[in-house]
Design a protein around this motif. Structure first.
Motif, short mmCIF file in Angstrom:
data_model
loop_
_atom_site.label_atom_id
_atom_site.label_comp_id
_atom_site.label_asym_id
_atom_site.label_seq_id
_atom_site.Cartn_x
_atom_site.Cartn_y
_atom_site.Cartn_z
N ASN A 104 3.47 10.39 -9.54
CA ASN A 104 2.69 10.76 -10.73
C ASN A 104 2.10 12.15 -10.58
O ASN A 104 2.09 12.94 -11.54
N LEU A 105 1.59 12.47 -9.40
CA LEU A 105 1.04 13.80 -9.16
C LEU A 105 2.12 14.88 -9.33
O LEU A 105 1.90 15.91 -9.97
N VAL A 106 3.29 14.63 -8.76
CA VAL A 106 4.39 15.60 -8.86
C VAL A 106 4.80 15.76 -10.32
O VAL A 106 5.03 16.88 -10.80
N LYS A 117 0.84 -1.21 0.00
CA LYS A 117 0.00 0.00 0.00
C LYS A 117 0.86 1.25 0.00
O LYS A 117 0.56 2.23 -0.69
N LEU A 118 1.94 1.22 0.76
CA LEU A 118 2.84 2.37 0.81
C LEU A 118 3.52 2.61 -0.53
O LEU A 118 3.60 3.75 -0.99
N ARG A 119 3.95 1.55 -1.19
CA ARG A 119 4.56 1.68 -2.52
C ARG A 119 3.57 2.25 -3.52
O ARG A 119 3.92 3.09 -4.35
N GLU A 120 2.34 1.77 -3.45
CA GLU A 120 1.30 2.28 -4.34
C GLU A 120 1.07 3.78 -4.09
O GLU A 120 0.93 4.56 -5.04
N SER A 121 1.05 4.16 -2.84
CA SER A 121 0.87 5.56 -2.49
C SER A 121 2.03 6.41 -3.00
O SER A 121 1.82 7.52 -3.51
N VAL A 122 3.25 5.91 -2.89
CA VAL A 122 4.43 6.65 -3.37
C VAL A 122 4.36 6.82 -4.89
O VAL A 122 4.63 7.92 -5.41
#
Length: 87
Positions: A74-76, A64-69
């Motif tokens: 992508n947002l950045v 989950k943490l990797r997915e969030s990163v």
């Protein structure tokens, strides 16, 4: 007179029957050879299962943490592209 003798014996028989129905329990963990919950093998198995559960839980949290990163990267990236277009 015979009736009185029977009446006196009846409670005695009942109380004797009650005394014979006392449950017998095995000794506590200090002297129980067949007890499963206190054996060393059971403790090792239980600890191994707990460790396995924790390991799986940690793997899920890392995924989950990797997915969030990745999402944040992508947002950045999208924001930097948009900022470059506006200049």
């Amino acid at each position: 007179m015979m009736m009185q003798a029977l009446r006196v014996r009846t409670p005695l028989v009942r109380s004797t029957a009650r005394m014979m129905t006392v449950r017998m329990y095995s000794p506590g963990p200090e002297g129980s050879a067949g007890s499963v919950a206190s054996s060393k093998g059971w403790n090792r198995r239980e600890k191994a299962q707990e460790d396995q559960y924790i390991l799986e839980h940690e793997k899920e949290k890392l995924a989950k943490l990797r997915e969030s990163v990745k999402h944040q990267e992508n947002l950045v990236e999208n924001l930097t592209k948009e900022e470059g277009k506006t200049k």
